[in-house]
Design an enzyme around this catalytic site. Sequence first.
Site, PDB file in Angstrom:
ATOM      1  N   HIS A  65     -16.732  13.549  10.290  1.00 24.50           N
ATOM      2  CA  HIS A  65     -15.848  13.313   9.148  1.00 24.50           C
ATOM      3  C   HIS A  65     -16.584  13.322   7.811  1.00 24.50           C
ATOM      4  O   HIS A  65     -15.979  13.060   6.773  1.00 24.50           O
ATOM      5  CB  HIS A  65     -15.055  12.013   9.365  1.00 24.50           C
ATOM      6  CG  HIS A  65     -14.000  12.183  10.421  1.00 24.50           C
ATOM      7  ND1 HIS A  65     -13.194  11.170  10.870  1.00 24.50           N
ATOM      8  CD2 HIS A  65     -13.621  13.280  11.120  1.00 24.50           C
ATOM      9  CE1 HIS A  65     -12.370  11.626  11.796  1.00 24.50           C
ATOM     10  NE2 HIS A  65     -12.626  12.910  11.975  1.00 24.50           N
ATOM     11  N   HIS A  72     -13.122  19.703  19.500  1.00 24.85           N
ATOM     12  CA  HIS A  72     -11.961  19.537  20.387  1.00 24.85           C
ATOM     13  C   HIS A  72     -12.137  20.284  21.706  1.00 24.85           C
ATOM     14  O   HIS A  72     -11.620  19.864  22.733  1.00 24.85           O
ATOM     15  CB  HIS A  72     -10.680  19.998  19.683  1.00 24.85           C
ATOM     16  CG  HIS A  72     -10.131  18.966  18.758  1.00 24.85           C
ATOM     17  ND1 HIS A  72      -8.809  18.869  18.435  1.00 24.85           N
ATOM     18  CD2 HIS A  72     -10.744  17.963  18.085  1.00 24.85           C
ATOM     19  CE1 HIS A  72      -8.621  17.853  17.602  1.00 24.85           C
ATOM     20  NE2 HIS A  72      -9.794  17.301  17.365  1.00 24.85           N
TER      21      HIS A  72
END
Length: 736
Positions: free
Chosen positions: A263, A98
């Site tokens: 992920h 992020h």
Amino acid sequence: LIASTTLTSFASVAMAADVPSPNQYYWPKGMNLAKLRAHDSESDPYGADYYTSYHKKFEQLNLQEVRKDIEKVMLTSQPWWPADYGNYGPFFIRMAWHNAGTYRAIDGRGGEEGAQQRFAQLNDWPDNASLDKAKRLLWPVKKKYGEKLSWGDLIVLTGDVALNQMGFKTLGFVGGRPDDWQSELIYWGPGTTFFPNKSSFQVGQNGTLKHPLAATHMGLIYVNPEGPNGDPDPVKSAAMIRLAFGRMAMNDEETVALIAGGHTFGKAHGAHPNSCLSGPPVANGVEHQGLGWADHCIKGTQTADDASTSGLEGSWSADPIHFTTQYIDNLLNNDWVLGTSPTGAHQWHTKTDDKIAPDPANPNDPSKMRPIMMFTTDIALKTDPVYHKILARWAEHPNEFADAFARAWFKLVVRDMGPKSRYFGSEVPKETFVWQDPINMPAKPINQADVRELRKLIAATGLSDRELIKTAWAAASSHRVTDHRGGANGGRLALMPQNGWAVNDPEELKAVLPKLEQVRDKFNAHSVRKVALADVIVLGGSVGIEDAAQKAGVKIQVPFAPGRGDATQEQTDVNSFNLLEPTADAFRNYYRADADNTPPLNAMVDKADTLGLTIPEMTVLLGGLRTLDINSGHSANGVLTKTPGVLTQDFFTNVLTMDTRWQKVAGQEDLYEGFDRATGQKLWTATDVDLVFGANPELRAAAEVYASDDAKAKFYNDFVKAWTKVMNLDRFDLQR
Ligand code: HEM
């Protein structure tokens, strides 16, 4: 220029009581110069040279020791934010991702450097929920290494340690990111509401996203996991992913590698509904000590099963703390059905809902196993034919997947650092990538005696001061401090696409550059030391400015630091360089009225910001360059002098005088004529970015300094200093 006050403007911005309000509160359309004030180092607690000296401090670190410290933190669960499966690794990867994922290729803003995730508004974005805790977990490591390890480097290194600890081999770690000390003023989008509010969606009906934005929602780093504006349509979601990741400088393969790689690890958190959570850090009381999203629905001792972040819930893999190919296998080999998380968010589950994943609080308890899940954005990778093909290939060739993820991760976390010469530390990978904008340095660089000879060769080309100065400006001003790309170094002004940019007057360049190339060739033919075209271009600017001042009877010396190299066309990614093309350059009075372009005055501040200029630097440069007559298209706009091509204070004296009456040219957006008040004679033409130096009180104050009778020496000194700053913006070797 300044919009009149409207009562609605008062209502539109909520200000805290009893604090001074910025002018934009009353006049939202007023000009905001605050960005340029941020280039002053006064608010940096480590002092003025921190930005350039950080690297030396960083190099004193023993990275192996730091790695061990980070790993210890990673594997030690804390009661105030218990680790899933006893390992904060996945959480730390999300933090690093992020911090990096805010990078925008169009204007170079965002990214890891500066560690803006520590400040509002990024720290408070819904997408960064819970990452406040990740940085708190790391505080003991930051505290131990202090000035030697910036937050920017610590966050990236932590991501690297996490990936390694969980069995993934990265390409290496690059350090050298000095921290910011305040929230950077960045245009993240037009809206005042944040995700998940529907009006935070920034993509138009036809799938367009205004330049330079990259995130599809205000408050998200990239796309909505549930699908565009909550619509769980994987096909539409794929389009959003391609748009947002493309703006992040990632192609299809890099995009799939990043999502599939990321992920593989960890889980989503949606134990309790949003209504249980307090606001983001900025909205919480001081007793929360800068932490947000306090969960008042937690009863008793907090466990890893209590965590709420996105509202989605579950892991993608049955082994979320090891690098495996399970994400790809699970995605491709199952039939996925749309359902909801416990908090009601759209997410996908397998038809059989087999309980194959561990419980985050009790990972070794077989009775507590859980089913796996996918987001709409994950299903999008399976639905989109191009993404699917990539995944199918990697399912067959896991090594190719690991290699692609390693390369994409490396690019993700270092993309905003600029060229390789800004990388530091003992773990920098040897391989060079074209996105690093490589440059070939001469084996034996020139010395000061060579510079004297080159000055004579340049003077003998017959090129005018104007041509020399304009060419040097075109080369150097392509630099942007936001991601350290562009600039004179590399001599890319002579290569595609830069040699064809409208702002550079390509036809004129075609006549000028060969003469400068002849200077280079003539010199290199007889010297063992070699000069690059980039050096000749910048030196030409010095020669031109000195001569233009001499014509005003002023003797000045424009410092020149040799040491540039040239790049080849093969080393220049045309598409990626095209992103650096200015749509506006107030210093050359150039403005392209594209639908996406910000108004000329904003564009002027933005350009000055990407050149790292302060308000006085912008002012003296723009006014001085106007008298040097280097406008794009050789336009006369703003050339407020009777002696174009001579470096004088004239722009300032003439823009400030009350003897001129200015009038908008009918039917023209951005053009004005100046008339002699006494005779009515037409004297000048000018644009917004000229007249603003008389109209805006803060710019007028700076212009008054340079127009004053006692400021002649100051004008020449400051002009040369600001010019030299721009010429050397990409000389990272000089900044150390
Ligand atoms: C977790 C969205 C791409 C790494 C999550 C979560 C969301 C999300 C909603 C759950 C947050 C929570 O509730 O704790 C997305 C979307 C992506 C994307 C929409 C793009 C389409 C990536 C990429 C990476 C990554 C590129 C890294 C390379 C992770 C990791 C977690 C995570 C490691 C688990 C965090 C944890 O266990 O605490 N993502 N993500 N994601 N994401 Fe992504």
